[in-house]
Motif scaffolding. Structure first.
Motif, short mmCIF file in Angstrom:
data_model
loop_
_atom_site.label_atom_id
_atom_site.label_comp_id
_atom_site.label_asym_id
_atom_site.label_seq_id
_atom_site.Cartn_x
_atom_site.Cartn_y
_atom_site.Cartn_z
N VAL A 39 0.86 -1.18 0.00
CA VAL A 39 0.00 0.00 0.00
C VAL A 39 0.90 1.23 0.00
O VAL A 39 1.69 1.43 0.93
CB VAL A 39 -0.94 0.02 1.22
N ILE A 40 0.79 2.03 -1.05
CA ILE A 40 1.65 3.20 -1.22
C ILE A 40 0.79 4.45 -1.25
O ILE A 40 -0.24 4.51 -1.93
CB ILE A 40 2.49 3.12 -2.50
N ALA A 41 1.22 5.48 -0.53
CA ALA A 41 0.49 6.76 -0.49
C ALA A 41 1.28 7.84 -1.22
O ALA A 41 2.51 7.87 -1.17
CB ALA A 41 0.23 7.18 0.95
N SER A 42 0.55 8.72 -1.88
CA SER A 42 1.13 9.88 -2.54
C SER A 42 0.13 11.03 -2.45
O SER A 42 -0.96 10.87 -1.90
CB SER A 42 1.48 9.56 -4.00
N GLU A 43 0.51 12.17 -2.97
CA GLU A 43 -0.37 13.34 -2.87
C GLU A 43 -1.34 13.45 -4.04
O GLU A 43 -2.52 13.70 -3.86
CB GLU A 43 0.46 14.62 -2.78
N GLY A 44 -0.83 13.32 -5.26
CA GLY A 44 -1.70 13.46 -6.43
C GLY A 44 -1.95 14.89 -6.85
O GLY A 44 -2.84 15.14 -7.66
N GLN A 45 -1.16 15.84 -6.34
CA GLN A 45 -1.35 17.25 -6.67
C GLN A 45 -0.01 17.92 -7.02
O GLN A 45 0.13 19.13 -6.85
CB GLN A 45 -1.99 17.99 -5.48
N TYR A 46 0.94 17.14 -7.51
CA TYR A 46 2.29 17.67 -7.69
C TYR A 46 2.85 17.23 -9.04
O TYR A 46 3.83 16.50 -9.13
CB TYR A 46 3.17 17.16 -6.54
N ALA A 47 2.21 17.67 -10.10
CA ALA A 47 2.66 17.34 -11.46
C ALA A 47 4.04 17.94 -11.71
O ALA A 47 4.33 19.05 -11.24
CB ALA A 47 1.66 17.87 -12.47
N PRO A 48 4.91 17.22 -12.43
CA PRO A 48 4.68 15.95 -13.13
C PRO A 48 5.03 14.70 -12.31
O PRO A 48 5.09 13.61 -12.86
CB PRO A 48 5.63 16.08 -14.32
N PHE A 49 5.24 14.87 -11.01
CA PHE A 49 5.68 13.72 -10.19
C PHE A 49 4.53 12.84 -9.74
O PHE A 49 4.63 11.62 -9.77
CB PHE A 49 6.47 14.23 -8.98
N ASN A 50 3.46 13.44 -9.27
CA ASN A 50 2.28 12.67 -8.89
C ASN A 50 1.05 13.56 -9.04
O ASN A 50 0.98 14.64 -8.47
CB ASN A 50 2.40 12.13 -7.45
N HIS A 51 0.11 13.13 -9.87
CA HIS A 51 -1.07 13.94 -10.16
C HIS A 51 -2.14 13.05 -10.77
O HIS A 51 -1.91 11.87 -11.06
CB HIS A 51 -0.72 15.08 -11.12
N PHE A 52 -3.32 13.61 -10.96
CA PHE A 52 -4.42 12.85 -11.53
C PHE A 52 -4.67 13.28 -12.98
O PHE A 52 -4.64 14.47 -13.31
CB PHE A 52 -5.71 13.07 -10.72
N ILE A 99 5.60 7.88 -1.43
CA ILE A 99 6.45 8.46 -2.47
C ILE A 99 5.75 9.72 -2.96
O ILE A 99 4.72 9.66 -3.63
CB ILE A 99 6.75 7.46 -3.61
N ALA A 100 6.29 10.88 -2.56
CA ALA A 100 5.62 12.15 -2.86
C ALA A 100 6.61 13.30 -2.83
O ALA A 100 6.34 14.36 -2.26
CB ALA A 100 4.49 12.40 -1.87
N SER A 101 7.77 13.08 -3.42
CA SER A 101 8.79 14.14 -3.55
C SER A 101 9.21 14.73 -2.21
O SER A 101 9.37 15.95 -2.08
CB SER A 101 8.30 15.24 -4.51
N HIS A 102 9.39 13.88 -1.21
CA HIS A 102 9.90 14.36 0.07
C HIS A 102 11.41 14.53 0.01
O HIS A 102 12.14 13.57 -0.26
CB HIS A 102 9.55 13.38 1.19
N ALA A 217 11.69 8.05 -1.24
CA ALA A 217 10.48 7.47 -0.66
C ALA A 217 10.75 7.23 0.83
O ALA A 217 11.89 7.32 1.29
CB ALA A 217 10.12 6.17 -1.37
N ALA A 218 9.70 6.92 1.58
CA ALA A 218 9.85 6.70 3.02
C ALA A 218 8.98 5.54 3.48
O ALA A 218 7.91 5.29 2.91
CB ALA A 218 9.49 7.96 3.79
N VAL A 219 9.45 4.86 4.52
CA VAL A 219 8.68 3.81 5.18
C VAL A 219 8.63 4.15 6.67
O VAL A 219 9.25 5.12 7.12
CB VAL A 219 9.31 2.41 4.97
N GLY A 220 7.88 3.37 7.44
CA GLY A 220 7.78 3.62 8.86
C GLY A 220 9.15 3.56 9.54
O GLY A 220 10.04 2.84 9.11
N LYS A 221 9.30 4.33 10.60
CA LYS A 221 10.58 4.40 11.30
C LYS A 221 11.02 3.01 11.75
O LYS A 221 10.28 2.29 12.42
CB LYS A 221 10.46 5.31 12.53
N GLY A 222 12.23 2.62 11.34
CA GLY A 222 12.78 1.34 11.73
C GLY A 222 12.34 0.16 10.89
O GLY A 222 12.76 -0.97 11.14
#
Length: 258
Positions: A39-52, A99-102, A217-222
């Motif tokens: 299960v991966i989360a992103s924003e979807g409001q940051y073209a061209p990296f993640n958008h609808f 994965i959201a350009s952090h 990208a990031a995952v939970g701490k540890g």
């Protein structure tokens, strides 16, 4: 409701237990692998990296994560929500990876575990005023940035700014600058180029980088086993040419960190 001291202690212990239970729900790599889905989360409001596009989540990072997940032998379930809630949801077990350009910062690294970076970029000055191009030009000016982005912290280091105003979405920050409410907008350099290309009549003037950062990208701490498995798959995507092809398609250049 009136509560005794013992009652308050029980409530606090109960609340702490709920918090720890929520944190404990974060899935390890073995559990993810057995389920066959990440299960991966992103924003979807940051073209061209993640958008609808037509209600479909897409973009460079979305396609890249799909390539990496395929190397890991996993299907992807996507979640899209506000940028400032993404990292917090990792340690609550609401999703496995973000994965959201952090940009990788020390502050964020205390809360989550970052993977290896998938591109390098930085904040760039954008304005309708061609005289505003570099960090030094922002003295006495008001600047728009996105809430929760690393740009707020970076701009705080610049002397003489009149105001730094943050907005829930990067597109809101751009709109505020275009409407004349603020003098400049600081965003990712590739986002700025895409915006200028998509709105040629807006008169966007893309200036200079004011800082450079590594994006990961990031995952939970540890959650190191998951990060290591993702990193191995990412290296395979780098090595087999699919990353270079994807990057060329979106940006006309290879944007991985040199």
């Amino acid at each position: 409701m009136h509560t005794t001291n013992k009652g308050w202690k029980r409530l606090l212990v109960g609340a702490l237990g709920l918090f720890l239970a929520a944190a404990a729900q974060a899935r390890g790599y073995d559990e993810i692998r057995k389920a066959g889905k990440i299960v991966i989360a992103s924003e979807g409001q940051y073209a061209p990296f993640n958008h609808f596009e037509n209600n479909k989540l897409t973009g460079f990072e979305i396609e890249l994560a799909e390539l990496v997940a395929k190397k890991m032998g996993l299907a992807v379930e996507w979640k899209a929500l506000g940028f400032d809630a993404l990292l917090a949801g990792l340690n609550q077990g609401r999703w496995d990876l973000v994965i959201a350009s952090h940009g990788v910062t020390q502050e964020r690294a205390r809360a989550v575990t970052f993977t290896e970076p998938h591109y390098c970029s930085g904040g760039i000055v954008v304005s309708k005023n061609p005289a505003l191009r570099a960090a030094k030009d922002l003295a006495g000016k008001s600047v728009a940035v996105q809430t929760g982005s690393s740009y707020m912290q970076q701009l705080s280091k610049l002397p003489g700014l009149k105001e730094v105003k943050n907005f829930p979405q990067d597109t809101d920050a751009r709109t505020a600058m275009l409407s004349g409410r603020l003098d400049a907008w600081v965003t990712d350099r590739f986002v700025a180029k895409a915006a200028a290309k998509s709105q040629p009549a807006a008169g966007l003037q893309v200036g200079e980088l004011i800082f450079v950062e590594r994006i990961a990208a990031a995952v939970g701490k540890g959650n190191t086993p998951l990060a290591q498995a993702y990193n191995q798959a990412l290296r395979e995507v780098f090595a087999d040419g699919s990353y270079a092809a994807l990057s060329q398609r979106y940006f006309g250049e290879d944007v991985r960190c040199k």
